[in-house]
Scaffold this active site. Structure first.
Site, PDB file in Angstrom:
ATOM      1  N   GLY A  35      -1.309  -4.786   1.655  1.00 56.57           N
ATOM      2  CA  GLY A  35      -1.068  -5.873   0.652  1.00 56.57           C
ATOM      3  C   GLY A  35      -0.432  -5.099  -0.562  1.00 56.57           C
ATOM      4  N   ILE A  36      -0.932  -5.516  -1.826  1.00 55.37           N
ATOM      5  CA  ILE A  36      -0.288  -4.905  -3.062  1.00 55.37           C
ATOM      6  C   ILE A  36      -0.444  -3.476  -2.989  1.00 55.37           C
ATOM      7  CG2 ILE A  36      -0.543  -4.949  -5.531  1.00 55.37           C
ATOM      8  CD1 ILE A  36      -1.148  -7.930  -5.385  1.00 55.37           C
ATOM      9  N   ASP A  50     -15.574   3.623   0.304  1.00 55.06           N
ATOM     10  CA  ASP A  50     -15.992   2.291  -0.085  1.00 55.06           C
ATOM     11  C   ASP A  50     -16.430   2.555  -1.390  1.00 55.06           C
ATOM     12  OD1 ASP A  50     -17.075  -0.233  -0.717  1.00 55.06           O
ATOM     13  OD2 ASP A  50     -18.245  -0.305   1.388  1.00 55.06           O
ATOM     14  N   TYR A  54     -13.693 -20.736  -7.921  1.00 56.79           N
ATOM     15  CA  TYR A  54     -13.536 -19.264  -7.626  1.00 56.79           C
ATOM     16  C   TYR A  54     -14.099 -18.696  -8.796  1.00 56.79           C
ATOM     17  CZ  TYR A  54     -11.044 -14.836  -6.900  1.00 56.79           C
ATOM     18  OH  TYR A  54     -10.660 -13.463  -6.685  1.00 56.79           O
ATOM     19  N   VAL A 110       0.075 -14.135  -3.959  1.00 55.77           N
ATOM     20  CA  VAL A 110       1.055 -13.100  -3.519  1.00 55.77           C
ATOM     21  C   VAL A 110       0.726 -13.123  -2.153  1.00 55.77           C
ATOM     22  CG1 VAL A 110       1.628 -10.681  -3.485  1.00 55.77           C
ATOM     23  CG2 VAL A 110       0.697 -11.548  -5.504  1.00 55.77           C
ATOM     24  N   THR A 135       0.286 -12.009   1.075  1.00 60.66           N
ATOM     25  CA  THR A 135      -0.532 -10.956   1.654  1.00 60.66           C
ATOM     26  C   THR A 135      -1.209 -11.524   2.945  1.00 60.66           C
ATOM     27  OG1 THR A 135      -2.500 -11.276   0.362  1.00 60.66           O
ATOM     28  CG2 THR A 135      -1.126  -9.637  -0.450  1.00 60.66           C
TER      29      THR A 135
END
Length: 253
Positions: free
Chosen positions: A18-19, A65, A149, A185, A187
């Protein structure tokens, strides 16, 4: 245009797709030395291979992580110089107040909200040496909170305040701090979410492109468009920009 980034060391989190991958690829093409950070070793190696193929540079890889205790401290031990920190790792789940458990909410913030803050803190001394730059990839939910959200909206709002507040203090150390708020975006993650939404609303997951038809310019942003903004803001050509948060959403999604 030469962004004067050649030879600078950049750390990019969430760099395997992705980004993050788009940002890492463009910085490599501009001549940066790269350290890529992500949770999945296979995905991270695939990203490094893609970058090496187009930029003829071999990034350093750190599998971590950043939501886990001690992971950021271990990462910081492996970074000895730094000019550009791109905080990008994080995926806060959708849902309303009663949809997301406390445990899930905290886990999401451990990665994105506290992950950004703690990694910046851990690497800050190196940034003062280089008079470097922090670029926080945040999100437009912090500007236009949506109750569906809620965890992401609250987290992004916090990171916007963190970016602006830190920038004021960091200026005395010669460190710049900027943010980017992408809208939708294109993705794999957002396409998966749109497919699920299309299945629920339209009865056919393959009709997901219909859900973006009313967005500005009839489309989502491309990851490369976010990456180009990151590269400019991180470059010496943007040397007097700090505390700013650039919204990239086509003019209002």
């Amino acid at each position: 245009m030469d962004l004067q980034l050649r030879g600078k060391h950049a750390v990019v989190t969430g760099a395997s797709q992705g980004i993050g991958l788009a940002v890492a690829t463009l910085l490599a093409e501009e001549g940066c030395d790269l350290t890529l950070v992500a949770r999945n070793r296979t995905s991270l190696q695939n990203a490094a291979d893609q970058i090496a193929a187009v930029a003829h540079a071999v990034p350093r890889l750190i599998v971590a992580d950043l939501s886990l205790p001690g992971a950021i401290d271990e990462l910081a031990k492996e970074v000895t110089s730094l000019d550009i920190l791109v905080n990008n790792a994080g995926a806060i789940p959708p849902g309303g107040l009663l949809d997301i458990s406390s445990e899930r909410w905290r886990a999401a913030w451990d990665l994105k909200v506290y992950g950004y803050i703690d990694l910046t803190r851990s690497l800050y001394t190196l940034l003062t040496v280089s008079r470097g730059v922090v670029v926080n990839i945040i999100g437009t939910a912090g500007e236009r909170p949506d109750p569906s959200y809620i965890a992401g909206a609250a987290g992004n709002s916090a990171l916007m305040a963190f970016t602006k507040g830190m920038a004021k203090g960091a200026a005395v150390d010669g460190v710049r701090v900027v943010g980017i708020n992408p809208g939708p975006v294109r993705t794999e993650r957002i396409k998966l979410m749109l497919r699920n939404q299309a299945e629920r609303k339209l009865g056919d997951a393959e009709r997901w492109p219909e859900l973006v038809a009313n967005m500005p310019f009839g489309r989502m942003a491309e990851p490369q468009e976010i990456a180009q903004a990151v590269a400019f803001l991180a470059s010496p050509l943007s040397a007097y920009t700090s505390g700013a948060i650039l919204t990239i959403d086509g003019g209002g999604a």
